[in-house]
Design an enzyme around this catalytic site. Structure first.
Site, mmCIF file in Angstrom:
data_model
loop_
_atom_site.group_PDB
_atom_site.id
_atom_site.type_symbol
_atom_site.label_atom_id
_atom_site.label_comp_id
_atom_site.label_asym_id
_atom_site.label_seq_id
_atom_site.Cartn_x
_atom_site.Cartn_y
_atom_site.Cartn_z
ATOM 1 N N SER A 1 0.816 -1.215 0.000
ATOM 2 C CA SER A 1 0.000 0.000 0.000
ATOM 3 C C SER A 1 0.850 1.266 0.000
ATOM 4 O O SER A 1 0.466 2.268 -0.607
ATOM 5 C CB SER A 1 -0.949 -0.015 1.208
ATOM 6 O OG SER A 1 -0.206 -0.053 2.416
ATOM 7 N N ASP B 1 1.774 0.401 8.341
ATOM 8 C CA ASP B 1 3.167 -0.028 8.295
ATOM 9 C C ASP B 1 3.709 0.111 6.873
ATOM 10 O O ASP B 1 2.962 0.328 5.913
ATOM 11 C CB ASP B 1 3.316 -1.466 8.797
ATOM 12 C CG ASP B 1 2.514 -2.458 7.961
ATOM 13 O OD1 ASP B 1 1.796 -2.018 7.042
ATOM 14 O OD2 ASP B 1 2.591 -3.662 8.227
ATOM 15 N N ASP C 1 5.846 -1.883 4.043
ATOM 16 C CA ASP C 1 6.427 -3.141 3.579
ATOM 17 C C ASP C 1 7.698 -2.815 2.808
ATOM 18 O O ASP C 1 7.657 -2.109 1.784
ATOM 19 C CB ASP C 1 5.445 -3.891 2.682
ATOM 20 C CG ASP C 1 4.182 -4.282 3.423
ATOM 21 O OD1 ASP C 1 4.306 -4.733 4.569
ATOM 22 O OD2 ASP C 1 3.079 -4.137 2.863
ATOM 23 N N ASP D 1 7.998 -3.754 8.123
ATOM 24 C CA ASP D 1 8.167 -5.182 7.841
ATOM 25 C C ASP D 1 9.296 -5.298 6.825
ATOM 26 O O ASP D 1 9.142 -4.892 5.665
ATOM 27 C CB ASP D 1 6.887 -5.797 7.273
ATOM 28 C CG ASP D 1 5.792 -5.930 8.315
ATOM 29 O OD1 ASP D 1 6.075 -5.697 9.497
ATOM 30 O OD2 ASP D 1 4.649 -6.255 7.937
ATOM 31 N N LYS E 1 -10.949 -0.017 -0.671
ATOM 32 C CA LYS E 1 -10.456 -0.654 0.540
ATOM 33 C C LYS E 1 -11.302 -0.259 1.745
ATOM 34 O O LYS E 1 -11.611 -1.099 2.601
ATOM 35 C CB LYS E 1 -8.982 -0.299 0.766
ATOM 36 C CG LYS E 1 -8.037 -0.901 -0.277
ATOM 37 C CD LYS E 1 -6.600 -0.452 -0.081
ATOM 38 C CE LYS E 1 -6.014 -0.998 1.196
ATOM 39 N NZ LYS E 1 -4.570 -0.697 1.315
ATOM 40 N N TYR F 1 -12.918 -7.517 3.661
ATOM 41 C CA TYR F 1 -11.495 -7.210 3.482
ATOM 42 C C TYR F 1 -10.693 -8.123 4.397
ATOM 43 O O TYR F 1 -10.498 -7.829 5.570
ATOM 44 C CB TYR F 1 -11.210 -5.744 3.820
ATOM 45 C CG TYR F 1 -9.808 -5.286 3.443
ATOM 46 C CD1 TYR F 1 -9.587 -4.595 2.266
ATOM 47 C CD2 TYR F 1 -8.716 -5.560 4.260
ATOM 48 C CE1 TYR F 1 -8.305 -4.175 1.913
ATOM 49 C CE2 TYR F 1 -7.446 -5.160 3.923
ATOM 50 C CZ TYR F 1 -7.240 -4.461 2.745
ATOM 51 O OH TYR F 1 -5.965 -4.062 2.397
#
Length: 692
Positions: A88, A99, A101, A158, A221, A230
């Site tokens: 995202s 967060d 990625d 992450d 979303k 979702y």
């Protein structure tokens, strides 16, 4: 072998947006801003600083590994590593507090096992622990894609690692190039695919349409989250799925603005003929590197996928393999709802009421029967791992239940507001209703039995999750059946009464969905015609229908006697009674509710091994788990000190308790397989009784 299918995308309309389209897009963006979906400028700047710090750290780390390996000074000086983002954040649809990625790409002499993870001074994990501002570091070594999770200055990261077979990583590395994958190990390919899929989606949309793509994807979303669809793990769709679906609409309407994309989204997918796949980019069936790809011509498992949404980067995989019959039906119903609302907007040609489209689903008002899945653990560290594992297996419970009943999982975990800070438990819910079936040889034989026992599916699910290799003392899962009136008050939105939703639940059970109940009162002539058709169908397949006519002496008995296998003692129903008599009836025959015991009842060498193998097979089958690149919650948590959690070894050798924590399901003595216990001796569980 069948010929290769080509899935070409032809645009439906290339018309320029009208002034009304532009106005509706501005209104949509304002609505999203009012919902708090855009982060502040300060937070955006902080994210860029955090990524800059991380990029500098990994470059120093690679050089440190080279010096520890006593490589030549000139080679060490040229060593390089790069940070890429995906998901995202890379798409530009992340919200406040989301967060990031990230992927670290390193050269061939830097290993994941000995250099990325570890406590030695040259290991990246150790360097992160020493970096100021890093908190909540968690190394996950044995997941589908190994990852280090941490927070840097409050931003959640992450971090994955891909080991390229290159001596030096160039600064202008193109991760989309297939040559990047050459000779990489499987885990590196998975990690790289997150970035490759994200970049390919953006390339397929086109630079001019990306701003509208981002607005539309943010909106979809939000819509999916509010409507309860979702969650890739639960069997619905996750981030990568929604991104591909929205990008596909952009290809069909290459000049469409965000409002056009949104309004056409529901129309297209409501009428889509699944399992026809969504393919953004043609699949390269020449398979130049010999990697496994989605190909229903060669793999029978690919043929069984219900809603294929194919990732647009080699190797192409189905990102929505988790979708089941029940979740597909639910999503199609939601698409239909979206079409009905959007058609009103289009027909009026006036201001769009976006708040109506994005109205939250009143899940706890739709059903009269629910399953409550309670997940508990002894401490916070165990709870995070255990809750993730149970959540990832909920789709297995859905698949087992949907054979007998209509089931709707609610993907959002709930926690009692009265729970203290040291209460490590959470609740998941599934709505149940009667499922109508077509009259076939199999379903007709089942229809002769008026009650369906949910003990088997629930027991199998519990055996599956309790046989986890990393199970610890205190970890437990408790499944209960609850009537709507017995649900805890905190599950209802503020301002709604707990006893109010009865009419809504009745309407849901009587809806016109494919698996809903038929409430139209039939005439005597229609009833006789239906009976003759059923008898003829039964005779055609060699099934003799039993005589369910109640004996004269039983005509006055109550139809609600517990334990009756069939409700054959009722008087013929009047049309006004037909709706209430055709509802799903669940009777809990397992005795009073029990508290979780924190012990499991499966045989350590038999049942646990078999179910662990099943879970591993599910993970191996996954092509794109965990939304973007296959991060399954069935992972092994390693503490920040690099060692397994306290008691991990002792937990494997734990002597299993004789008492099961699951109320309303069968109980098995310790050391014995559940199959070894005669069915008559097992305690009966939740029984679903169909009254018709």
């Amino acid at each position: 072998m069948p010929p290769v299918k080509e899935y070409k995308i032809e645009s439906i309309s290339e018309a320029a947006p009208t002034s009304l389209d532009v106005k509706q897009t501005a209104e949509l963006r304002t609505f999203l801003q009012d919902q708090g979906l855009y982060e502040s400028t300060d937070e955006s700047s902080l994210r860029e600083e955090v990524l800059g710090t991380l990029d500098k750290l990994v470059k120093d780390w690679v050089k440190k590994v080279g010096r520890a390996a006593e490589l030549a000074d000139t080679f060490v000086a040229d060593s390089n590593a790069k940070i890429f983002t995906f998901g995202s954040y890379r798409l530009g649809v992340h919200g406040p507090g989301a967060d990031i990625d990230t992927l670290c790409v390193g050269p061939r002499h830097v290993s994941r096992e000995t250099d990325f993870f570890g406590l030695e001074p040259h290991c990246l994990q150790s360097m992160l622990m020493e970096l100021p501002g890093v908190t909540q570091l968690q190394a996950v070594k044995d997941s589908y894609v190994p990852v280090i999770k941490f927070q840097l200055h409050g931003i959640s990261i992450d971090l994955l690692y891909a080991q390229l077979q290159l001596p030096i990583v160039p600064d202008d590395l193109d991760v989309r190039a297939q040559s990047t994958l050459r000779n990489c190990d499987e885990q590196s390919v998975r990690a790289l695919n997150g970035c490759r899929v994200t970049d390919t989606i953006l390339a397929e949309v086109g630079a001019d349409q990306i701003p509208d793509f981002r607005i539309a994807l943010k909106a979809m979303k939000l819509w999916a989250e509010r409507r309860g669809v979702y969650s890739n793990v639960t069997g619905f769709l996750g981030g990568v799925n929604w991104a591909i679906l929205v990008a596909y609409i952009c290809r069909l309407y290459p000049k469409g603005v965000a409002s056009t994309i949104m309004l056409r989204f529901f129309k297209i997918y409501c009428n889509w003929r699944w399992p026809t796949p969504i393919v953004l980019q043609q699949i390269d069936h020449n398979n130049p590197m010999g990697m496994k790809q989605w190909d229903p011509r060669l793999d029978y498992r690919d043929q069984s996928h219900l809603m294929p949404i194919i990732t647009p980067a080699y190797p192409c995989m189905n990102s929505s393999y988790n979708v089941s019959d029940s979740t597909l039906r639910i999503m199609m119903d939601e698409f239909t709802r979206g079409v009905n609302i959007c058609d009103e907007f289009l027909s009026r040609g006036s201001k769009v009421s976006w708040s109506r489209l994005f109205q939250e689903d009143n899940f706890f008002q739709h059903f009269k029967n629910y399953l409550q899945i309670e997940v508990v653990a002894a401490n916070e560290q165990h709870f995070r791992a255990w809750e993730g594992w149970v959540h990832s297996r909920l789709r297995q419970l859905v698949r087992r239940l949907e054979v007998s009943v209509g089931v709707r999982p609610w993907p959002k975990p709930l926690k009692s507001p009265d729970a203290g800070p040291h209460s490590y438990r959470t609740l998941y819910y599934m709505g149940l209703k009667k499922r109508s079936t077509q009259m076939t040889a199999n379903t007709l034989s089942r229809a002769t039995n008026a009650s369906v026992n949910l003990n088997g599916p629930v027991n199998e699910f519990r055996h599956l999750v309790m046989s986890w290799d990393d199970w610890q003392e205190g970890m437990d899962v408790v499944v209960r059946h609850l009537k709507q009136k017995d649900l805890p008050a905190f599950v209802f939105p503020e301002g709604q009464q707990q006893s109010a939703p009865t009419a809504s639940a009745a309407a849901s059970e009587a809806s016109s969905a494919p698996d809903a109940l038929e409430q139209t009162a039939e005439t005597p002539a229609e009833g006789q015609k239906r009976k003759r058709a059923e008898d003829q169908a039964a005779a055609a397949v060699g099934i003799k229908k039993p005589n369910t006519t109640p004996p004269p002496e039983a005509s006055g008995a109550s139809a609600n006697q517990p334990g009756d296998p069939m409700d054959c003692n009722e008087q013929p129903a009047r049309p006004s009674q037909r709706a209430s008599q055709s509802e799903l009836q669940v009777e809990a025959l397992g005795g009073p509710a029990q508290e979780p015991s924190g012990s499991r009842t499966t045989s350590e060498t038999g049942q646990a091994d078999r179910q662990a193998a099943e879970a591993e097979a599910d993970m191996a089958e996954a092509g794109d788990v965990g939304e973007w690149l296959g991060m399954d919650s069935s992972r092994k948590v390693v503490a920040a000190n690099g060692h397994a959690p306290v008691g991990a070894i002792a937990g494997k050798q734990h002597r299993l308790s004789r008492q099961s924590s699951l109320n309303e399901v069968g109980k098995t003595p310790a050391g014995a397989s559940s199959q070894a216990v005669p069915a008559a001796k097992q305690q009966r569980g939740p029984t679903v009784r169909f009254r018709s």
